[in-house]
Design a protein around this motif. Sequence first.
Motif, short mmCIF file in Angstrom:
data_model
loop_
_atom_site.label_atom_id
_atom_site.label_comp_id
_atom_site.label_asym_id
_atom_site.label_seq_id
_atom_site.Cartn_x
_atom_site.Cartn_y
_atom_site.Cartn_z
N MET A 143 37.01 35.62 41.57
CA MET A 143 37.61 36.80 42.17
C MET A 143 39.13 36.68 42.14
SD MET A 143 35.18 38.86 43.04
CE MET A 143 34.32 38.29 41.56
N PRO A 144 39.85 37.79 41.92
CA PRO A 144 41.31 37.72 41.93
C PRO A 144 41.83 37.43 43.34
CG PRO A 144 40.56 40.00 41.77
CD PRO A 144 39.35 39.14 41.60
N GLN A 145 42.99 36.78 43.40
CA GLN A 145 43.62 36.47 44.68
C GLN A 145 45.09 36.87 44.63
OE1 GLN A 145 42.65 32.26 45.51
NE2 GLN A 145 41.31 33.06 47.10
N PHE A 146 45.62 37.13 45.82
CA PHE A 146 47.02 37.54 45.95
C PHE A 146 47.64 36.75 47.09
CE2 PHE A 146 49.95 40.48 48.27
CZ PHE A 146 51.01 40.41 47.38
N ALA A 147 48.78 36.12 46.84
CA ALA A 147 49.46 35.32 47.85
C ALA A 147 50.42 36.18 48.65
CB ALA A 147 50.23 34.18 47.19
N VAL A 148 50.32 36.09 49.98
CA VAL A 148 51.22 36.85 50.85
C VAL A 148 51.42 36.08 52.16
CG1 VAL A 148 49.27 38.26 51.69
CG2 VAL A 148 51.62 39.04 52.06
N ASP A 149 52.63 35.75 52.47
CA ASP A 149 53.02 35.21 53.77
C ASP A 149 52.08 34.09 54.24
OD1 ASP A 149 54.52 34.97 56.07
OD2 ASP A 149 53.47 36.58 57.13
N GLY A 150 51.89 33.09 53.40
CA GLY A 150 51.09 31.93 53.79
C GLY A 150 49.60 32.11 53.67
N ALA A 151 49.15 33.19 53.06
CA ALA A 151 47.71 33.43 52.90
C ALA A 151 47.40 33.72 51.43
CB ALA A 151 47.25 34.60 53.76
N GLU A 152 46.18 33.42 51.02
CA GLU A 152 45.66 33.80 49.71
C GLU A 152 44.54 34.80 49.94
OE1 GLU A 152 46.34 33.00 46.53
OE2 GLU A 152 47.99 31.58 46.89
N LEU A 153 44.78 36.06 49.62
CA LEU A 153 43.82 37.12 49.87
C LEU A 153 42.92 37.33 48.65
CD1 LEU A 153 46.14 39.78 51.57
CD2 LEU A 153 44.86 37.91 52.65
N THR A 154 41.63 37.21 48.86
CA THR A 154 40.66 37.50 47.80
C THR A 154 40.30 38.97 47.86
OG1 THR A 154 39.78 35.25 47.93
CG2 THR A 154 38.38 36.92 46.90
N TYR A 155 40.24 39.63 46.70
CA TYR A 155 39.98 41.07 46.70
C TYR A 155 39.18 41.46 45.47
CZ TYR A 155 43.78 41.37 43.26
OH TYR A 155 44.57 41.22 42.13
N ASP A 156 38.65 42.67 45.51
CA ASP A 156 37.99 43.30 44.36
C ASP A 156 38.70 44.61 44.09
OD1 ASP A 156 35.84 41.37 44.15
OD2 ASP A 156 34.97 42.30 45.94
N ASP A 157 38.89 44.93 42.82
CA ASP A 157 39.54 46.17 42.39
C ASP A 157 38.71 46.72 41.25
OD1 ASP A 157 41.21 48.21 41.65
OD2 ASP A 157 42.94 46.94 41.17
N GLU A 158 37.91 47.75 41.55
CA GLU A 158 36.93 48.24 40.58
C GLU A 158 37.05 49.75 40.40
OE1 GLU A 158 33.10 47.00 41.97
OE2 GLU A 158 33.67 44.89 42.15
N GLY A 159 36.37 50.25 39.39
CA GLY A 159 36.31 51.68 39.14
C GLY A 159 37.41 52.17 38.22
N PRO A 160 37.28 53.41 37.73
CA PRO A 160 38.24 53.97 36.77
C PRO A 160 39.61 54.21 37.40
CG PRO A 160 36.68 55.66 37.48
CD PRO A 160 36.18 54.36 38.03
N ARG A 161 40.66 53.87 36.66
CA ARG A 161 42.03 54.05 37.16
C ARG A 161 42.52 55.49 37.00
NH1 ARG A 161 40.45 49.71 38.32
NH2 ARG A 161 41.59 47.74 38.33
N ASP A 162 41.89 56.26 36.11
CA ASP A 162 42.36 57.61 35.81
C ASP A 162 41.41 58.67 36.37
OD1 ASP A 162 40.26 57.00 34.20
OD2 ASP A 162 41.14 57.77 32.34
N ALA A 163 40.82 58.38 37.53
CA ALA A 163 39.82 59.29 38.08
C ALA A 163 40.44 60.54 38.70
CB ALA A 163 38.97 58.56 39.13
#
Length: 270
Positions: free
Chosen positions: A1-21
């Motif tokens: 799963m992708p992760q994003f670092a912010v202010d001392g945390a590593e946030l795991t997230y999902d980003d799905e679906g069409p971008r041009d909806a």
Amino acid sequence: MPQFAVDGAELTYDDEGPRDAGSAPLVFIHGWTADRHRWDHQMAHFAAHRRVIRLDLRGHGESSGSGARTIEVLARDVIALLDHLGVDRFVPVGHSMGGMTAQLLALAHPARVERLVLVNSIGRMTYSRSRGLLMAASTRVPFRLFVAANIQRAFAPGHPRQEIKEYIRASAATPREVVMTLYSAMRAFDVLHRVREIRVPTLMVHGYHDIQLPAHQMLRMAKDYQDAEIRILDAGHELPVEKPAELTAALDRFLARTPATPESPSRRPR
């Protein structure tokens, strides 16, 4: 799963679906001691035709990090993730503590929030003096008992016992410091005096049997919203997993409707 670092945390997230909806992404925000998988039913449904994003809040699920002493910290994490993903306009969908987070997003970033969805959430926790003393005393029991008692009572009577045990196990895996700090943060949370500022169409879905955050507290808040649609379902506090299909259907109808005008706000319980 992708992760994003912010202010001392590593946030795991999902980003799905069409971008041009052609529609603003849905951003699903889970509640206290939960994780992003509370939204599995909604993700599977909406990702087929629009962009959907969900995350594990700091210290929850597969995200690391602590330091969330207020709900504002969680809201800043969410907006930092959306900035990272290049998302401007969005629709926050928050359950319980996630709904508190979503309200702060609507207040702090009104130009970016297109609509708002609150599931089993309120603007301020209110309780009698005796209930307050009971809640304070509950924090002094062993940690696993504290978590088990809170998760057990979150479900309406009759929910499968084995499922509840699994949710208790997962919740108890959340670090104690995160659980207890955010428990205090929820008790201190109060935007009831500011909800008149939220002018976007808002859906409030609540469980009739919710004893964690009772429906009458949501109704007290709803009367001050500019454009609030209310739905009460036959469930407890854990609507995303107690009545997933009904919640998804309510979201579908809300996202498809034309917003009410400021002169004729919609506050129709259904």
